[in-house]
Design an enzyme around this catalytic site. Structure first.
Site, PDB file in Angstrom:
ATOM      1  N   ASN A   9      29.038 138.330 -16.372  1.00 31.91           N
ATOM      2  CA  ASN A   9      29.303 138.490 -14.942  1.00 31.91           C
ATOM      3  C   ASN A   9      30.781 138.838 -14.797  1.00 31.91           C
ATOM      4  O   ASN A   9      31.643 137.981 -14.963  1.00 31.91           O
ATOM      5  CB  ASN A   9      28.973 137.167 -14.220  1.00 31.91           C
ATOM      6  CG  ASN A   9      29.352 137.207 -12.757  1.00 31.91           C
ATOM      7  OD1 ASN A   9      29.729 138.251 -12.226  1.00 31.91           O
ATOM      8  ND2 ASN A   9      29.261 136.072 -12.090  1.00 31.91           N
ATOM      9  N   LYS A  11      32.407 139.623 -12.244  1.00 30.84           N
ATOM     10  CA  LYS A  11      32.978 139.192 -10.953  1.00 30.84           C
ATOM     11  C   LYS A  11      33.832 140.314 -10.351  1.00 30.84           C
ATOM     12  O   LYS A  11      33.522 141.476 -10.537  1.00 30.84           O
ATOM     13  CB  LYS A  11      33.741 137.879 -11.146  1.00 30.84           C
ATOM     14  CG  LYS A  11      32.871 136.798 -11.819  1.00 30.84           C
ATOM     15  CD  LYS A  11      33.458 135.422 -11.764  1.00 30.84           C
ATOM     16  CE  LYS A  11      32.506 134.444 -12.455  1.00 30.84           C
ATOM     17  NZ  LYS A  11      32.970 133.070 -12.425  1.00 30.84           N
ATOM     18  N   HIS A  95      25.026 132.846  -6.806  1.00 30.09           N
ATOM     19  CA  HIS A  95      26.169 132.383  -7.598  1.00 30.09           C
ATOM     20  C   HIS A  95      26.984 131.378  -6.790  1.00 30.09           C
ATOM     21  O   HIS A  95      27.119 131.518  -5.573  1.00 30.09           O
ATOM     22  CB  HIS A  95      27.051 133.570  -8.016  1.00 30.09           C
ATOM     23  CG  HIS A  95      28.040 133.171  -9.068  1.00 30.09           C
ATOM     24  ND1 HIS A  95      29.226 132.553  -8.756  1.00 30.09           N
ATOM     25  CD2 HIS A  95      27.993 133.257 -10.422  1.00 30.09           C
ATOM     26  CE1 HIS A  95      29.876 132.285  -9.886  1.00 30.09           C
ATOM     27  NE2 HIS A  95      29.149 132.701 -10.896  1.00 30.09           N
ATOM     28  N   GLU A  97      30.028 131.001  -6.392  1.00 31.58           N
ATOM     29  CA  GLU A  97      31.130 131.572  -5.609  1.00 31.58           C
ATOM     30  C   GLU A  97      30.613 132.137  -4.292  1.00 31.58           C
ATOM     31  O   GLU A  97      31.321 132.164  -3.280  1.00 31.58           O
ATOM     32  CB  GLU A  97      31.874 132.622  -6.452  1.00 31.58           C
ATOM     33  CG  GLU A  97      32.728 131.940  -7.520  1.00 31.58           C
ATOM     34  CD  GLU A  97      32.823 132.655  -8.843  1.00 31.58           C
ATOM     35  OE1 GLU A  97      32.581 133.868  -8.917  1.00 31.58           O
ATOM     36  OE2 GLU A  97      33.154 131.969  -9.845  1.00 31.58           O
ATOM     37  N   GLU A 167      24.804 126.579 -13.682  1.00 31.80           N
ATOM     38  CA  GLU A 167      26.257 126.720 -13.725  1.00 31.80           C
ATOM     39  C   GLU A 167      26.901 125.579 -12.938  1.00 31.80           C
ATOM     40  O   GLU A 167      27.058 125.681 -11.716  1.00 31.80           O
ATOM     41  CB  GLU A 167      26.687 128.058 -13.118  1.00 31.80           C
ATOM     42  CG  GLU A 167      26.123 129.272 -13.832  1.00 31.80           C
ATOM     43  CD  GLU A 167      27.013 130.499 -13.646  1.00 31.80           C
ATOM     44  OE1 GLU A 167      27.433 131.046 -14.665  1.00 31.80           O
ATOM     45  OE2 GLU A 167      27.300 130.876 -12.501  1.00 31.80           O
ATOM     46  N   GLY A 173      35.234 128.767 -14.668  1.00 30.71           N
ATOM     47  CA  GLY A 173      36.605 129.261 -14.629  1.00 30.71           C
ATOM     48  C   GLY A 173      37.647 128.179 -14.843  1.00 30.71           C
ATOM     49  O   GLY A 173      38.835 128.396 -14.612  1.00 30.71           O
ATOM     50  N   SER A 213      32.656 128.362 -18.311  1.00 25.55           N
ATOM     51  CA  SER A 213      33.605 128.308 -19.435  1.00 25.55           C
ATOM     52  C   SER A 213      32.930 128.470 -20.797  1.00 25.55           C
ATOM     53  O   SER A 213      33.369 127.884 -21.784  1.00 25.55           O
ATOM     54  CB  SER A 213      34.441 127.018 -19.376  1.00 25.55           C
ATOM     55  OG  SER A 213      35.204 126.991 -18.176  1.00 25.55           O
TER      56      SER A 213
HETATM   57  P1  13P Z   1      33.446 131.460 -16.469  1.00 22.82           P
HETATM   58  O1  13P Z   1      32.712 131.819 -17.748  1.00 22.82           O
HETATM   59  O2  13P Z   1      34.657 132.296 -16.237  1.00 22.82           O
HETATM   60  O3  13P Z   1      33.677 129.992 -16.369  1.00 22.82           O
HETATM   61  O4  13P Z   1      32.433 131.851 -15.282  1.00 22.82           O
HETATM   62  C1  13P Z   1      31.123 131.438 -15.344  1.00 22.82           C
HETATM   63  C2  13P Z   1      30.364 132.105 -14.268  1.00 22.82           C
HETATM   64  O5  13P Z   1      30.542 131.833 -13.097  1.00 22.82           O
HETATM   65  C3  13P Z   1      29.389 133.138 -14.660  1.00 22.82           C
HETATM   66  O6  13P Z   1      28.609 133.528 -13.575  1.00 22.82           O
END
Ligand code: 13P
Length: 255
Positions: A9, A11, A95, A97, A167, A173, A213
């Site tokens: 992803n 982002k 997601h 976010e 997640e 992150g 992560s």
């Molecule tokens: P990170 O791997 O940067 O922690 O992000 C995970 C994520 O949100 C994948 O959709």
């Protein structure tokens, strides 16, 4: 047997040059890998150029979001047909976010999942608890409810096309991944819920990814868990060598 599935992803990262370079680098590095399902999810505006870079490779394309209406006056939104037109097989829906920064509700997420499935796109449906919810012992309740509401109204046949991505929000992150045991515990509960709702055969076939992560150093131990069937990777999917290393680790695992 479930084929491991690793998706990147990206982002809100990359530009027109770096998105194509990233895709081309992965095509080069991962050409021999046939026993892992691989997808990348670039920003909408780079879908077509990344699709061209991936053509003739086994790496599939996904989008990071979709709107549930077919077409019309929905300024700024993107439909399922548009995503298919750009070469997408997958679409990330729900997601954290989008849930927590953009305020998406379970109801909206459910509408998006239904629209995607009807259109023949395969949703990567994200669920996960906040740190506060984990600390209050609410993890299973939160995840169970997100899954129930997100998949409401879908037939078992339709649910089969969905990948679930667990997640935990506190792991995204932050550099602090869930331990393999924490991931397994929630994945096992998710599979049990799928079994209770849709039957054992379907539950055994469903892919449940972990995200938060995930990186080369923790890939093997996370994927070694019996109910962890893949990874949804953020930061580490932006570097060819990291994401390629993770896919190669998955390919070498005997599961
Ligand atoms: P990170 O791997 O940067 O922690 O992000 C995970 C994520 O949100 C994948 O959709």
């Amino acid at each position: 047997m479930r084929t491991l599935f690793l998706a990147g992803n990206w982002k809100m990262n990359t530009n027109s040059a770096t998105s194509v370079n990233l895709a081309a680098g992965l095509v080069r590095e991962l050409a021999p890998i046939q026993n892992v399902r691989i997808a990348v999810c670039p920003p909408f505006v780079y879908l077509q150029s990344v699709a061209a870079a991936l053509s003739a490779s086994q790496i599939e394309l996904g989008a990071q979001d979709v709107y549930y209406e077919g077409n019309g006056a929905f300024t700024g939104e993107i439909s399922c047909e548009m995503l298919k037109d750009c070469g997408c097989t997958y679409v990330i829906i729900g997601h954290s976010e989008r849930r927590h920064i953009l305020g998406e509700s379970d109801r909206l997420i459910n509408l998006k999942i239904k629209a995607a499935v009807k259109a023949g796109l395969k949703p990567i449906f994200c669920v996960g608890e906040l740190l506060e919810e984990r600390d209050n012992g609410k993890t299973f309740d939160v995840v169970e409810q997100q899954i129930r509401k997100g998949l409401e109204g879908l037939s078992a046949e339709q649910v089969k096309t969905v990948t679930i991505a667990y997640e935990p929000v506190w792991a995204i992150g932050t550099g602090r991944n869930a331990t393999p045991q924490q991931a397994q515990e929630v994945h096992e509960r998710i599979r049990r819920q799928l079994k209770e709702t849709y039957g054992a055969e379907l539950a055994e076939k469903m892919t449940i990814q972990y995200g938060g992560s995930a990186k080369p150093a923790n890939t093997a131990e996370l994927l070694a868990q019996p109910d962890v069937d893949g990874l949804l990777v953020g930061g580490a999917s932006l570097k060819v060598e990291d994401f390629a290393a993770m896919v190669k680790t998955a390919a070498a695992l005997k599961k």
